[in-house]
Design an enzyme around this catalytic site. Structure first.
Site, PDB file in Angstrom:
ATOM      1  N   HIS A  12       0.813  -1.230   0.000  1.00 33.10           N
ATOM      2  CA  HIS A  12       0.000   0.000   0.000  1.00 33.10           C
ATOM      3  C   HIS A  12       0.840   1.272   0.000  1.00 33.10           C
ATOM      4  O   HIS A  12       0.294   2.360  -0.105  1.00 33.10           O
ATOM      5  CB  HIS A  12      -0.965  -0.007   1.189  1.00 33.10           C
ATOM      6  CG  HIS A  12      -0.290   0.190   2.501  1.00 33.10           C
ATOM      7  ND1 HIS A  12       0.364  -0.831   3.152  1.00 33.10           N
ATOM      8  CD2 HIS A  12      -0.130   1.294   3.271  1.00 33.10           C
ATOM      9  CE1 HIS A  12       0.887  -0.359   4.267  1.00 33.10           C
ATOM     10  NE2 HIS A  12       0.609   0.923   4.358  1.00 33.10           N
ATOM     11  N   LEU A  15       3.548   2.784  -5.653  1.00 39.01           N
ATOM     12  CA  LEU A  15       2.831   3.659  -6.587  1.00 39.01           C
ATOM     13  C   LEU A  15       1.363   3.242  -6.760  1.00 39.01           C
ATOM     14  O   LEU A  15       0.455   4.051  -6.602  1.00 39.01           O
ATOM     15  CB  LEU A  15       3.576   3.625  -7.934  1.00 39.01           C
ATOM     16  CG  LEU A  15       2.950   4.366  -9.096  1.00 39.01           C
ATOM     17  CD1 LEU A  15       2.872   5.854  -8.825  1.00 39.01           C
ATOM     18  CD2 LEU A  15       3.763   4.127 -10.364  1.00 39.01           C
ATOM     19  N   GLY A  17      -0.281   0.730  -5.024  1.00 36.74           N
ATOM     20  CA  GLY A  17      -0.913   0.442  -3.737  1.00 36.74           C
ATOM     21  C   GLY A  17      -1.456   1.707  -3.077  1.00 36.74           C
ATOM     22  O   GLY A  17      -2.571   1.712  -2.549  1.00 36.74           O
ATOM     23  N   SER A 108       2.712  -6.791 -15.288  1.00 39.11           N
ATOM     24  CA  SER A 108       3.323  -5.692 -16.042  1.00 39.11           C
ATOM     25  C   SER A 108       3.284  -6.024 -17.524  1.00 39.11           C
ATOM     26  O   SER A 108       3.288  -7.197 -17.906  1.00 39.11           O
ATOM     27  CB  SER A 108       4.768  -5.548 -15.585  1.00 39.11           C
ATOM     28  OG  SER A 108       5.540  -4.945 -16.580  1.00 39.11           O
ATOM     29  N   SER A 109       3.317  -4.968 -18.341  1.00 34.59           N
ATOM     30  CA  SER A 109       3.283  -5.213 -19.788  1.00 34.59           C
ATOM     31  C   SER A 109       4.595  -5.815 -20.298  1.00 34.59           C
ATOM     32  O   SER A 109       4.656  -6.290 -21.429  1.00 34.59           O
ATOM     33  CB  SER A 109       2.987  -3.911 -20.538  1.00 34.59           C
ATOM     34  OG  SER A 109       4.004  -2.976 -20.284  1.00 34.59           O
ATOM     35  N   CYS A 110       5.633  -5.847 -19.451  1.00 31.00           N
ATOM     36  CA  CYS A 110       6.904  -6.427 -19.923  1.00 31.00           C
ATOM     37  C   CYS A 110       6.879  -7.947 -19.973  1.00 31.00           C
ATOM     38  O   CYS A 110       7.857  -8.569 -20.359  1.00 31.00           O
ATOM     39  CB  CYS A 110       8.078  -5.907 -19.118  1.00 31.00           C
ATOM     40  SG  CYS A 110       8.099  -6.561 -17.466  1.00 31.00           S
ATOM     41  N   TYR A 137      12.458  -9.982 -14.085  1.00 23.99           N
ATOM     42  CA  TYR A 137      11.204  -9.434 -13.549  1.00 23.99           C
ATOM     43  C   TYR A 137      10.008 -10.000 -14.324  1.00 23.99           C
ATOM     44  O   TYR A 137       9.009 -10.428 -13.739  1.00 23.99           O
ATOM     45  CB  TYR A 137      11.261  -7.908 -13.685  1.00 23.99           C
ATOM     46  CG  TYR A 137      10.004  -7.189 -13.287  1.00 23.99           C
ATOM     47  CD1 TYR A 137       9.680  -7.028 -11.949  1.00 23.99           C
ATOM     48  CD2 TYR A 137       9.149  -6.650 -14.242  1.00 23.99           C
ATOM     49  CE1 TYR A 137       8.531  -6.361 -11.570  1.00 23.99           C
ATOM     50  CE2 TYR A 137       7.997  -5.979 -13.872  1.00 23.99           C
ATOM     51  CZ  TYR A 137       7.701  -5.834 -12.534  1.00 23.99           C
ATOM     52  OH  TYR A 137       6.554  -5.171 -12.162  1.00 23.99           O
ATOM     53  N   LYS A 141       6.736 -12.293 -13.076  1.00 23.87           N
ATOM     54  CA  LYS A 141       5.340 -11.877 -13.266  1.00 23.87           C
ATOM     55  C   LYS A 141       4.556 -12.912 -14.084  1.00 23.87           C
ATOM     56  O   LYS A 141       3.373 -13.147 -13.813  1.00 23.87           O
ATOM     57  CB  LYS A 141       5.279 -10.498 -13.942  1.00 23.87           C
ATOM     58  CG  LYS A 141       5.759  -9.371 -13.045  1.00 23.87           C
ATOM     59  CD  LYS A 141       4.827  -9.192 -11.866  1.00 23.87           C
ATOM     60  CE  LYS A 141       5.196  -8.043 -10.968  1.00 23.87           C
ATOM     61  NZ  LYS A 141       4.318  -7.983  -9.779  1.00 23.87           N
ATOM     62  N   HIS A 180      11.621   4.923 -13.266  1.00 26.37           N
ATOM     63  CA  HIS A 180      11.174   4.842 -14.655  1.00 26.37           C
ATOM     64  C   HIS A 180      11.330   6.217 -15.311  1.00 26.37           C
ATOM     65  O   HIS A 180      11.599   7.215 -14.650  1.00 26.37           O
ATOM     66  CB  HIS A 180       9.728   4.371 -14.725  1.00 26.37           C
ATOM     67  CG  HIS A 180       9.606   2.898 -14.545  1.00 26.37           C
ATOM     68  ND1 HIS A 180       9.119   2.331 -13.386  1.00 26.37           N
ATOM     69  CD2 HIS A 180       9.933   1.868 -15.351  1.00 26.37           C
ATOM     70  CE1 HIS A 180       9.154   1.018 -13.498  1.00 26.37           C
ATOM     71  NE2 HIS A 180       9.636   0.700 -14.680  1.00 26.37           N
TER      72      HIS A 180
HETATM   73  P1  GDP Z   1      11.141   0.376 -19.620  1.00 32.22           P
HETATM   74  O1  GDP Z   1       9.783   0.854 -20.048  1.00 32.22           O
HETATM   75  O2  GDP Z   1      11.102  -0.931 -18.882  1.00 32.22           O
HETATM   76  O3  GDP Z   1      12.118   0.364 -20.749  1.00 32.22           O
HETATM   77  O4  GDP Z   1      11.681   1.358 -18.488  1.00 32.22           O
HETATM   78  P2  GDP Z   1      12.035   2.913 -18.349  1.00 32.22           P
HETATM   79  O5  GDP Z   1      10.832   3.689 -17.966  1.00 32.22           O
HETATM   80  O6  GDP Z   1      13.192   2.946 -17.392  1.00 32.22           O
HETATM   81  O7  GDP Z   1      12.578   3.404 -19.763  1.00 32.22           O
HETATM   82  C1  GDP Z   1      11.752   3.701 -20.838  1.00 32.22           C
HETATM   83  C2  GDP Z   1      12.540   4.388 -21.939  1.00 32.22           C
HETATM   84  O8  GDP Z   1      12.868   5.731 -21.530  1.00 32.22           O
HETATM   85  C3  GDP Z   1      13.874   3.712 -22.294  1.00 32.22           C
HETATM   86  O9  GDP Z   1      14.042   3.794 -23.706  1.00 32.22           O
HETATM   87  C4  GDP Z   1      14.891   4.606 -21.583  1.00 32.22           C
HETATM   88  O10 GDP Z   1      16.181   4.555 -22.182  1.00 32.22           O
HETATM   89  C5  GDP Z   1      14.238   5.977 -21.769  1.00 32.22           C
HETATM   90  N1  GDP Z   1      14.722   7.020 -20.863  1.00 32.22           N
HETATM   91  C6  GDP Z   1      15.127   8.258 -21.255  1.00 32.22           C
HETATM   92  N2  GDP Z   1      15.581   8.962 -20.203  1.00 32.22           N
HETATM   93  C7  GDP Z   1      15.432   8.179 -19.114  1.00 32.22           C
HETATM   94  C8  GDP Z   1      15.716   8.378 -17.726  1.00 32.22           C
HETATM   95  O11 GDP Z   1      16.205   9.418 -17.293  1.00 32.22           O
HETATM   96  N3  GDP Z   1      15.405   7.339 -16.888  1.00 32.22           N
HETATM   97  C9  GDP Z   1      14.856   6.176 -17.344  1.00 32.22           C
HETATM   98  N4  GDP Z   1      14.568   5.208 -16.453  1.00 32.22           N
HETATM   99  N5  GDP Z   1      14.603   5.967 -18.654  1.00 32.22           N
HETATM  100  C10 GDP Z   1      14.882   6.940 -19.529  1.00 32.22           C
END
Ligand code: GDP
Length: 320
Positions: A12, A15, A17, A108-110, A137, A141, A180
């Site tokens: 909880h 994000l 929760g 997750s969508s991954c 991960y 999932k 992220h």
């Molecule tokens: P993903 O959706 O599992 O790939 O996770 P992320 O949210 O970490 O990254 C999404 C995309 O955003 C990838 O192509 C990253 O290289 C890009 N990205 C650009 N700038 C950033 C940053 O400052 N942090 C992160 N986490 N991702 C970034």
């Protein structure tokens, strides 16, 4: 779910929760069971079983997980697979043993193949190779959703799995090494503005596309499913029993470049954006097909622009 049903929200403070807890309370659900990490270690089988025996929750939102961005997933590969398997095995098994009426497992969508056709339908699961950066991960999932499916089929449980797209919202992780992209960019542009920097660095080429859903929309979808949908409805709604999970998405995506420009403008940073191509792009696109969820009667409400504005305001208020 009745307003006095005993509901356990696992995770909880995370994000999703946080958003689920807030939405349940605002809908009048009063009997929530919440445990912080120090009160209940979800990776301990004994402690989780004792907790379920003592509390006997009727409904469970399984929103507890070890999560992180592209670099964190790739670096802490062992922790991502081990901790997620432990948490979900303990909760799902204890939920079965203690007669939980319904459980919602958040994935997750991954979980989908790296090169899945877009938009991604539920039935594309396990049809090809995963993205390697977050494979540990994703495998955890996938195990969780298959565990729910197996307990439903063998023991008649009512455990539903939902696969959200990239989520963002209040209480997100803003640590630049593990977050992220969306919270990372809010922080980078904000700090760039405060420090009057000439430029802000964005990872990768800027070309990958991502779909973003606000955590309070996600919470509304989760509660809607808990209130209205059962595993049997999903068997009838899905083409095959093996893909009864539900995608939860916004319905459209943006490129990282478009996202960066949107956030730059909302934050009010007037320098340059530099793309650091030494950092990974990850999957090129992962847009979910949300027609199953739409046909079950739910649609999101918060646009990306409105959502980013809200999160930015929340972020600067935290700093005060
Ligand atoms: P993903 O959706 O599992 O790939 O996770 P992320 O949210 O970490 O990254 C999404 C995309 O955003 C990838 O192509 C990253 O290289 C890009 N990205 C650009 N700038 C950033 C940053 O400052 N942090 C992160 N986490 N991702 C970034």
């Amino acid at each position: 779910m009745k307003l006095d049903s005993k509901i356990f929200v696992a995770g909880h403070n995370g994000l999703v929760g946080t958003a689920i807890k807030k939405a349940l309370l605002s809908k009048g659900y009063q009997n929530l069971v919440l445990k912080t990490r120090s009160e209940l270690d979800l990776s301990s089988t004994i402690k989780v079983e004792e907790f379920f025996q003592k509390e006997k929750p009727e409904y469970v939102f399984l929103a507890a997980a070890k999560v992180g961005g592209i670099i964190a997933n790739n670096t802490y590969r062992a922790d991502f697979i081990y901790e997620n398997l432990m948490i979900q095995n303990n909760i799902i098994y204890s939920a079965y043993k203690n007669g939980v009426k319904k459980l919602l497992f958040l994935g997750s969508s991954c979980i989908y193949p790296k090169n899945a056709p877009q938009p991604i339908k539920e039935e594309y699961l396990l049809t090809d190779t995963l993205e390697y950066t977050n494979e540990p991960y994703a495998i955890a999932k996938i195990a969780g959703l298959k565990m729910c499916e197996a307990f439903n089929l063998q023991y008649g449980c009512n455990f539903i799995s939902v696969m959200p797209t990239n989520l963002y919202g209040e209480n997100d992780n803003f640590d630049l090494n593990t977050s992220h992209v969306l919270p990372a960019l809010i922080r980078k542009f904000y700090e760039g503005k405060l420090n009057k920097s000439n430029s802000v660095e964005v990872w990768g080429s800027g070309n990958p596309r991502r779909e973003f859903l606000h955590s309070s929309d996600m919470a509304q979808a989760c509660i809607y499913i808990m209130e209205n949908i059962n595993f049997n409805d999903l068997i009838n709604n899905s083409k095959e029993i093996r893909n009864t999970h539900i995608n939860i998405g916004y319905g459209s995506d943006v490129s990282i470049k478009e996202l960066a420009t949107l956030i730059k403008n909302i934050v009010g940073f007037d320098g340059e954006i530099i793309y650091d191509k030494s950092k990974p792009d990850g999957t090129y696109q992962k847009l979910l097909d949300t027609s199953k969820l739409n046909s079950l009667g739910w649609k999101p409400k918060i646009t990306l622009e409105k959502g980013v504005k809200e999160v930015f305001e929340w972020y600067i208020n935290q700093k005060k």
